[in-house]
Every structure is written in C-alpha cells, then in structure tokens.
Write a protein that holds these residues in place. Structure first.
Motif: not given
Lengths: 115, 114
Positions: B17-26, B71-78, B92-98
C-alpha cells in the motif's frame, strides 16, 4: 564525513546520583555539537548546544556538557538525576558550513533512573 | 510554544500500500528534515530541504520513497509500495540552518507495515 559515537548504550543510575554520558565525534571541519533527549513515545527535544565560546555549556533540566576539542568529545553530565530523567539521550554533530548543517546522530544512550 | 506537527501519529498498513506522512514545520523555518528511527539503525537522515528545495535525499531508497514540499507549510514523505522493513518511526524536524540553533522535532509517525 562526520560521525558520532556514544560509548554507552545503556546507563543505569540511582536517583540523586550523578550521571555522565559519553560522546565522541569525528569531523574534518569545525562542528557544532548538540544533545537531545527523547522521552518514551515522543520526539527529540534539544537539551543544549555548543556553537562557540565557553567550552562548558549549560542546558535545560540541570544538564551540562563540556566540549573538548583535543579529545573530540562532548560529554553530558548531571550532578543529581531524578526519576523523570529516564529517557534516551542523543549526541549530534552538525558541520560548520552554511550550505550543510544537517545533523548526524550517535546511536543513543538509554538512561534508566532507579529509585 | 511553536511546534512541528506530524500526521498521522500512528499508521498500520498492508504491504504494497501507499503511505503518506505529513509534516507542518514551524512557520518561518527555512530547513526541513526527515529522519527515520529504528532499533537496529538508530536515527537515519532520509532527506532535507532548504527553502523548499531538496538539498540531499541520498539516505532515501529512491525506488519507493519520495519527499516533497509543495508549499512552505507542508512537507510530505511517501512510500509506494510499502514493505515490512519500512516499519519505523519517521520524524520531521525544522529550523534555521544558517543560525544552527538546533532543530525542533515533531512527535513522529509510527509506521507499521504488515
């Protein structure tokens, strides 16, 4: 390439006793160093970080870590643990380049605090 | 406190089956990571994005995994098709890399493929 080694996979400790978690890293460039804690069924939470400056870093929940460049180590310590410190602890390294900055994690150390 | 939101928290699916995981970063963070955690391999970096562009996905099995930031509010992993060996917790993790202030992790999606 960078890597992180956490020398102890498990550390049992009695409540109110001190604890030290060991972390060694290897990298060909300057690095930033981090400790994260993971409580059961939760994500990782940042405990503390070393970016530059003083080699002794203080973090949340009474933890501190010391950066030793010559020994490429970043050991985590707490002078007196609580039952609530039972968790898994991860050391991580990030390269000091603006284009990169991804985190490489060690294998984790599971701390079990006994009453 | 701002947080990274991942959905679903748990997913059980059948092999194939297909699996989709979603992430809303800060909001405002410019870097998003996907990590996988298993007992055997620990925390593995699968992919990461800077300003929505993929920077590195070398840790991801390309034949079945894909990661996007529509878009900037959504990351997906399928994962398609899913296999039992994909069973793990995906973070999922988010941050300011620089600025390298460390990254904020979500609570994870626990995936079980049967």
């Amino acid at each position: 390439a960078q890597s992180v080694t956490q020398l102890d996979s498990q550390v049992p400790v009695f409540e109110e006793a001190p604890v030290e978690l060991r972390c060694n890293y290897s990298s060909s460039v300057s690095v930033y160093l981090f400790w994260y804690v993971q409580y059961p069924n939760q994500g990782l939470q940042l405990l503390l970080k070393y970016l530059s400056g003083s080699t002794l870093v203080k973090g949340i929940n009474g933890f501190e870590a010391e950066f030793n460049k010559s020994q490429t180590s970043f050991h985590l310590r707490k002078p007196s643990v609580h039952i609530s410190d039972t968790a898994e602890y991860f050391c991580a390294v990030s390269d000091n380049k603006a284009a990169g900055n991804k985190l490489t994690f060690g294998g984790g150390t599971r701390v079990l605090v006994k009453p | 406190d701002a947080r990274v939101t991942q959905t679903p928290r748990h997913k059980v699916t059948e092999m194939g089956q297909e699996v989709t995981m979603r992430c809303q970063p800060i909001l405002g963070h410019n870097t998003v990571f996907w990590y996988r955690q298993t007992m055997m391999q620990g925390l593995e970096l699968l992919a990461y994005f800077r300003n929505r562009a993929p920077l590195d996905d070398s840790g991801m099995p390309k034949d079945r995994f894909s990661a996007e930031m529509p878009d900037a509010t959504l990351a997906t992993l399928k994962i398609q098709p899913s296999e039992p060996r994909d069973s793990a917790v995906y973070f999922c993790a988010s941050g300011w890399a620089d600025r390298n202030y460390g990254y904020t992790f979500g609570s994870g999606t626990r995936l079980t493929v049967v």
